[in-house]
Design an enzyme around this catalytic site. Structure first.
Site, PDB file in Angstrom:
ATOM      1  CG  HIS A 520      -1.738   1.209   1.428  1.00  0.00           C
ATOM      2  ND1 HIS A 520      -3.060   1.273   1.073  1.00  0.00           N
ATOM      3  CD2 HIS A 520      -1.424   2.438   1.917  1.00  0.00           C
ATOM      4  CE1 HIS A 520      -3.532   2.486   1.345  1.00  0.00           C
ATOM      5  NE2 HIS A 520      -2.551   3.210   1.863  1.00  0.00           N
ATOM      6  CD  GLU A 521       1.644   3.638   3.768  1.00  0.00           C
ATOM      7  OE1 GLU A 521       1.872   4.702   3.156  1.00  0.00           O
ATOM      8  OE2 GLU A 521       0.618   3.465   4.455  1.00  0.00           O
ATOM      9  CG  HIS A 524       0.481   6.360  -0.575  1.00  0.00           C
ATOM     10  ND1 HIS A 524      -0.595   7.004  -1.138  1.00  0.00           N
ATOM     11  CD2 HIS A 524       0.008   5.769   0.546  1.00  0.00           C
ATOM     12  CE1 HIS A 524      -1.681   6.800  -0.378  1.00  0.00           C
ATOM     13  NE2 HIS A 524      -1.332   6.048   0.638  1.00  0.00           N
ATOM     14  CG  HIS A 527       0.291   8.917  -6.713  1.00  0.00           C
ATOM     15  ND1 HIS A 527      -0.713   9.338  -5.872  1.00  0.00           N
ATOM     16  CD2 HIS A 527       0.068   9.564  -7.875  1.00  0.00           C
ATOM     17  CE1 HIS A 527      -1.503  10.196  -6.506  1.00  0.00           C
ATOM     18  NE2 HIS A 527      -1.042  10.353  -7.729  1.00  0.00           N
TER      19      HIS A 527
HETATM   20 ZN   LIG Z   1      -2.548   5.260   2.137  1.00  0.00          ZN
END
Ligand SMILES: [Zn+2]
Length: 746
Positions: A520-521, A524, A527
């Site tokens: 998940h991290e 980011h 991104h």
């Molecule tokens: Zn998050």
């Protein structure tokens, strides 16, 4: 994610308390004709100050320069912040006082060039706040947070500057600007208006007072939470009290005790990564209850670290500020510039999911109750029993033992797996670097390049382990954003987690949940790394908070692809890949316990929204929480994922206030987006991956998120994929079979 934050998924470090600061940075700029003079004088000043204060120095060296983490002295933060704020104010003042008529170039683009020094200082300050916090730093933080708030207001309340921005925004020439420039102009105008630029002088003064008071309260809230997480812990004194705990957990607890100089004992720290596994495995019900009470009462113990009064004050100040700004409530103000637009739309979504989730909890509890009875335990399932019995049901029904899975989840291997996924989807290559300074020996750094061209993309810092002074939870932040206002600047991003170190020399094994958080991290981070924009305020993860979890949540899906599992989920002793029948069992159990996961999350999101819709009434957080949960029909066997007194997402900054719904909002989008891969050639379909990068990961905030999503998917997101993923009925149908693991609120 937020960023300084605490205990959450923190995404963007919100050093400054107002929304505008948290979500947008104002960067320096100077009109072209004045640029050389100003730059020279500013540089001369910076250089002489930097001799005395390394925090003010330019980042020099390879990769476009890197943070000077090896030269940080806490005593330098205050003078550095003050000097950098003064510098930025004078840069902004020059723009405001420019005698030339306002244009995009001499006003909006110029603003993007201001505050370079402050950006650097704040990047390092944010690391100390979230990952290197101590008593000395907390003193600085308490003093500086209101000052940073006042500083931000000085800019947004600069009447002359706002008139220039407004003129550019309303000018017919705006339509001739490039789309990204039009978007940036809109963003500045909107942010200034939202921050009160149009208010009368006395209202502006009150607004600034409120922001400063809030900043002080946010800091106290975070520091109280950190205190309860580091000062409270559960001490275990005998082998018998370890009953049920897996070896890795025993080892970690022994290490923790050794670190606290308590020989012959074991210590469970008061953080999620310690308490959740303890609640899952400990056979000692009375100790489970003790650990559970310690954890859910963080910030709520009626002592010096109690957060209740602080919350009451924060809610009142937020309500007053919303009224000043012309909104009925804080929630309306917060939602106005989000993808959801109104609180009502978020409530509609949450209520649509709440009922099926609660119905599923009833089934889960019945299963657990039956199993407890079968084992001869004459108990009623309580919140401290949920994880323990859920794990037993999981074993019985799916023949799936999380501990068995864990043997295949080595932190280092999974990291390699993430790199491999980034290579397949985004054509990135990661290689370790050792020649840049780090702030702690645990932190490692990788250079990211384009696999085909070898071109430098950015740096990725990884700070994986829990330690004292580090916020719990996991988060990503950017030390520097990608941009090309004056030549190409590459990004520097970081991922932060709180894994518990194993024995020295042994691989660190993590749970499936933690592995999902890791991906998940990393979503980011990707991104940020994929960003391809001109202006820093629009760069990377600087998007609406209800859209920012989409890139991170969708990346979670790749951990369970066969390619990753076969290559990277290998046994820590034998090196053998995870057996297919175990993968199948994981797959079959993927919607297991989704009632629990969804309800503990939604309860927090609903309380957050309702508190911020309540207007200016004086709120007693404990009473409000109890009443709201009773009205919702909260199952008594579950507690909110973040109870109010420890809800750092909402009370350590404005960042996720009236915004915790964002995780499910984004998950509707990420579930629907992943279906695009499924409908095409599968998770590694090159064409879909290219569209995902083009329309989502690389565009930052240069495009309205709803438009960007339509460009990627050809239509708006639908809720059905989310319901299927969580195993809830879609349009009245029964359970779906194709349930997939659910994105977790961090
Ligand atoms: Zn998050």
């Amino acid at each position: 994610m937020k960023l300084k934050s605490i205990g959450i998924t923190y995404l963007l470090l919100s050093l400054a308390p107002t929304a505008i600061q948290a979500e947008n940075k104002f960067n320096p700029n100077i009109a072209n004709d004045m640029k050389s003079t100003v730059t020279q004088s500013v540089n001369a000043e910076v250089n002489s100050k930097a001799d005395e204060n390394p925090l003010l120095a330019e980042w020099k060296g390879a990769f476009g320069g890197t943070p000077l983490f090896d030269r940080v002295k806490v005593a330098d933060f205050k003078p550095a912040l003050e000097s950098a704020m003064t510098e930025k104010l004078s840069e902004v003042e020059r723009i405001a006082k420019n005698p030339a008529a306002p244009t995009f170039k001499n006003t909006i683009a110029a603003m993007e060039r201001t505050g370079r020094t402050l950006d650097r200082v704040q990047a390092v300050y944010g690391v100390w706040s979230s990952a290197m916090n101590n008593a000395e730093f907390q003193t600085v933080e308490r003093e500086m947070s209101p000052k940073l708030a006042a500083f931000s207001d000085k800019i947004t309340q600069n009447e002359t500057l706002f008139r220039r921005i407004e003129t550019v925004y309303n000018s017919p020439a705006k339509t001739k600007l490039a789309p990204e420039q039009q978007r940036l102009t809109w963003l500045y105008y909107t942010n200034f208006v939202r921050a009160g630029a149009r208010l009368a002088p006395d209202a502006k003064a009150r607004l600034s007072e409120i922001n400063q008071q809030l900043a002080g309260l946010f800091t106290r809230f975070s520091q109280n939470q950190l205190a309860d997480e580091s000062e409270q812990f559960l001490v275990i004194k005998s082998e018998a009290e370890l009953a049920g705990l897996p070896q890795s957990l025993r080892d970690a607890a022994a290490q923790e005790a050794a670190a606290k100089k308590m020989s012959g004992a074991w210590v469970i720290t008061n953080t999620r990564s310690s308490v959740d596994p303890f609640l899952t495995y400990s056979e000692r019900r009375e100790l489970r209850e003790k650990a559970w009470r310690m954890f859910v009462n963080r910030g709520d113990n009626g002592d010096a670290h109690d957060n209740n009064q602080i919350i009451t004050e924060i809610l009142q100040l937020r309500a007053e500020r919303a009224k000043l700004l012309g909104y009925p409530t804080h929630a309306h103000w917060r939602l106005d510039d989000k993808m959801a637009k109104t609180p009502e739309r978020t409530m509609e979504l949450m209520e649509a999911v709440w009922k099926p989730a609660v119905a599923r909890v009833r089934e889960e509890v019945a299963d657990m109750q039956a199993l407890a009875k079968k084992e001869g335990a004459n108990i009623k399932i309580e919140p401290w029993d949920y994880r323990y019995y859920a794990e037993k049901v999981r074993k019985e029904r799916y023949d799936l033992d999380q501990n068995e899975v864990k043997q295949y989840l080595q932190l280092d291997k999974l990291r390699e797996g993430m790199f491999w996924v980034a290579g397949e989807l985004f054509n990135f290559n990661f290689s370790p670097v050792t020649n840049v300074p780090v702030y702690h020996p645990d932190v490692k750094v990788w250079e990211v390049k384009d696999k085909t061209t070898g071109k430098h993309v950015g740096l990725w810092y990884f700070d994986p382990f829990a330690r004292e002074g580090k916020s719990s939870g996991a988060w990503m932040n950017a030390y520097r954003n990608q941009e090309r206002v004056d030549g190409s600047i590459t990004t520097i991003v970081s991922n932060n987690s709180n894994f518990v170190k194993g024995k020295p020399g042994e691989p660190v094994l993590i749970s499936w949940d933690d592995a999902t958080t890791l991906f998940h991290e990393f979503g980011h981070a990707l991104h940020g790394l994929s960003s391809n924009v001109t202006y820093p305020s629009l760069s990377g993860t600087s998007v609406a908070t209800d859209y920012v979890e989409f890139p991170s949540q969708i990346l979670e899906r790749w951990i369970s692809t066969p390619e990753v599992l076969q290559k990277f989920a290998v046994h820590y002793q034998t090196g053998k890949p995870i057996p297919q029948n175990l993968v199948d069992r994981i797959e079959r159990a993927s919607a297991f316990n989704q009632g629990f996961a969804t309800v503990e999350y939604l309860a927090s999101a609903l309380v957050d929204m309702k508190m911020h819709l309540a207007g200016s009434q004086k709120i007693d957080p404990d009473a409000f929480e109890r009443k709201t949960l009773a009205e919702l029909g909260m199952p008594g066997e579950i507690v909110m994922r973040h109870r109010t007194p420890q809800f750092g997402h909402v009370f350590s900054s404005d960042g996720y206030s009236a915004g915790y719904y964002s995780y499910i909002w984004s998950d509707v989008i990420s579930a629907d987006a992943y279906d695009a891969f499924v409908e095409a050639g599968g998770p590694y379909d090159k064409a879909v991956a290219a569209r995902l990068r083009k329309y989502v990961f690389s565009v930052g905030n240069t495009i309205d998120p709803a438009d960007a999503y339509r460009a990627f998917r050809g239509r708006d997101p639908k809720i059905e994929a989310l319901m299927r993923k969580r195993g809830f009925p879609v349009n009245g149908s029964k359970k779906s079979k194709s349930a997939k693991p659910t994105a977790k609120p961090r």
